[in-house]
Scaffold this active site. Sequence first.
Site, short mmCIF file in Angstrom:
data_model
loop_
_atom_site.label_atom_id
_atom_site.label_comp_id
_atom_site.label_asym_id
_atom_site.label_seq_id
_atom_site.Cartn_x
_atom_site.Cartn_y
_atom_site.Cartn_z
N ASN A 21 1.49 2.39 -1.03
CA ASN A 21 2.08 2.90 -2.27
C ASN A 21 2.37 1.79 -3.27
O ASN A 21 2.16 1.96 -4.47
CB ASN A 21 3.37 3.66 -1.96
CG ASN A 21 3.11 4.96 -1.26
OD1 ASN A 21 2.00 5.48 -1.28
ND2 ASN A 21 4.13 5.49 -0.61
N ASN A 43 -1.71 10.15 -6.87
CA ASN A 43 -2.57 11.07 -6.13
C ASN A 43 -3.99 11.09 -6.68
O ASN A 43 -4.96 11.17 -5.93
CB ASN A 43 -1.98 12.47 -6.13
CG ASN A 43 -0.77 12.58 -5.24
OD1 ASN A 43 -0.58 11.77 -4.34
ND2 ASN A 43 0.07 13.57 -5.50
N GLU A 69 -21.75 6.59 11.94
CA GLU A 69 -22.30 5.51 11.12
C GLU A 69 -21.29 5.06 10.08
O GLU A 69 -21.21 3.88 9.75
CB GLU A 69 -23.58 5.97 10.43
CG GLU A 69 -24.74 6.19 11.36
CD GLU A 69 -25.95 6.70 10.62
OE1 GLU A 69 -26.29 6.12 9.57
OE2 GLU A 69 -26.54 7.68 11.08
#
Length: 102
Positions: A21, A43, A69
Amino acid sequence: NCVLSTHTLLEHTDVTFMVDNEALYDICRRNLDIERPTYTNLNRLTAQIISSMTASLRFDGALNVDLTEFQTNLVPYPRIHLAIASFAPIISAEKAYHEQLS
């Protein structure tokens, strides 16, 4: 929160994307010129990063890979399970507009 959850994440996940954050706040302030970032700003930045990292899983094409992968290419040490993410360039809308004009 990332530091406190690391032990549990290492034991119970195959691939983990941890986002700090404080780093997101710094990116919003310094690169995106947002004086007081909101949760919406954070966000959206997180969603853009995760979306760009997982695009090869969601769309067909030459770079289409499966999760195995994906983990092999992004995790430097298999025991750690933490994918390394990078996203560039991160510039503000005003700077992007200026780049289009020049």
